[in-house]
Write a protein that holds these residues in place. Sequence first.
Motif, PDB file in Angstrom:
ATOM      1  N   GLY A  48       0.817  -1.212   0.000  1.00 24.03           N
ATOM      2  CA  GLY A  48       0.000   0.000   0.000  1.00 24.03           C
ATOM      3  C   GLY A  48       0.846   1.255   0.000  1.00 24.03           C
ATOM      4  O   GLY A  48       0.554   2.222  -0.704  1.00 24.03           O
ATOM      5  N   ILE A  49       1.931   1.242   0.789  1.00 25.12           N
ATOM      6  CA  ILE A  49       2.833   2.400   0.832  1.00 25.12           C
ATOM      7  C   ILE A  49       3.501   2.604  -0.517  1.00 25.12           C
ATOM      8  O   ILE A  49       3.614   3.732  -1.009  1.00 25.12           O
ATOM      9  N   ASP A  50       3.955   1.517  -1.132  1.00 25.98           N
ATOM     10  CA  ASP A  50       4.588   1.613  -2.451  1.00 25.98           C
ATOM     11  C   ASP A  50       3.619   2.169  -3.484  1.00 25.98           C
ATOM     12  O   ASP A  50       4.001   2.981  -4.341  1.00 25.98           O
ATOM     13  N   GLN A  51       2.362   1.744  -3.415  1.00 23.36           N
ATOM     14  CA  GLN A  51       1.355   2.240  -4.353  1.00 23.36           C
ATOM     15  C   GLN A  51       1.094   3.733  -4.140  1.00 23.36           C
ATOM     16  O   GLN A  51       0.968   4.497  -5.096  1.00 23.36           O
ATOM     17  N   GLU A  52       1.022   4.146  -2.868  1.00 24.29           N
ATOM     18  CA  GLU A  52       0.812   5.560  -2.561  1.00 24.29           C
ATOM     19  C   GLU A  52       1.966   6.410  -3.087  1.00 24.29           C
ATOM     20  O   GLU A  52       1.753   7.461  -3.695  1.00 24.29           O
ATOM     21  N   LEU A  53       3.198   5.942  -2.857  1.00 21.66           N
ATOM     22  CA  LEU A  53       4.361   6.695  -3.312  1.00 21.66           C
ATOM     23  C   LEU A  53       4.410   6.757  -4.827  1.00 21.66           C
ATOM     24  O   LEU A  53       4.721   7.801  -5.412  1.00 21.66           O
ATOM     25  N   SER A  54       4.099   5.635  -5.481  1.00 21.07           N
ATOM     26  CA  SER A  54       4.081   5.608  -6.940  1.00 21.07           C
ATOM     27  C   SER A  54       3.056   6.592  -7.496  1.00 21.07           C
ATOM     28  O   SER A  54       3.311   7.303  -8.476  1.00 21.07           O
ATOM     29  N   MET A  55       1.902   6.667  -6.851  1.00 22.08           N
ATOM     30  CA  MET A  55       0.860   7.601  -7.278  1.00 22.08           C
ATOM     31  C   MET A  55       1.324   9.049  -7.095  1.00 22.08           C
ATOM     32  O   MET A  55       1.081   9.905  -7.960  1.00 22.08           O
ATOM     33  N   ALA A  56       2.001   9.322  -5.975  1.00 21.01           N
ATOM     34  CA  ALA A  56       2.490  10.677  -5.722  1.00 21.01           C
ATOM     35  C   ALA A  56       3.553  11.081  -6.737  1.00 21.01           C
ATOM     36  O   ALA A  56       3.546  12.214  -7.243  1.00 21.01           O
TER      37      ALA A  56
END
Length: 238
Positions: A48-56
């Motif tokens: 989830g953190i990786d997905q959030e960072l990728s989105m940012a």
Amino acid sequence: MLMVSAHSSNHSKQRGVVLISALIFLLLILLLLRFTLTGSELQERKAGIDQELSMAVEGAEVALRSAEGFILSQQTPGFTPPPCPTGASQAACEADQADAVAADNLAYWQSTAAIDLGFVVEGDPGPCLSPDPSSPAWTCANWGNQFRAGGNTFTANKLADSVYVTELKQTLAEGAAVISPRYIIERFAPDELDLNVADPRTKKSVVLRVTAVGFGVDDGSGDNVTNHMAQATYILTP
């Protein structure tokens, strides 16, 4: 009778050993199950953190590209490309018109009209009121939502109606909210950024530094939203 009693005592001890072994084995299984579930939960959180960072990161890159398109598309009021001279080839005509558009674009960014946009500021002297007036603009801009810097002297430009935001909204879970990427533009003279001002063309250039911020998803929990900042510098020359 004594022999039977001894046999019964040994049998009870054996049952006690089996019971303890079973309890130990059960405890080991429970510990293994707990570690397995904890590991799965950690992996899920990391994903989830990786997905959030990728989105940012993606949002910041989208904002940079949007800012670049905005910079190159600006013209002075009433500007129209010159008509093609009689007898000129199509290629020569298009080249002349492109040069005229670029020259007028530079004239626009040299004018005060650009600063009137609200999210474009003079980079030197900086616009910050606090904590340090000499700080770069992106440290005191009002980025909105849950990513703010001190001063709040001007507000970043949001990409609220962009294709990126529209498509992203369709992929999110119910209750999650998209935070639009945004950017600010700082305008500098060439000598303010230590460029080669010995070149006469460079002296008439305009330097624009874009700072963009992309965000993860706002789930409404009130926690800090993942964000990513990116910068790019554009030099408009005669």
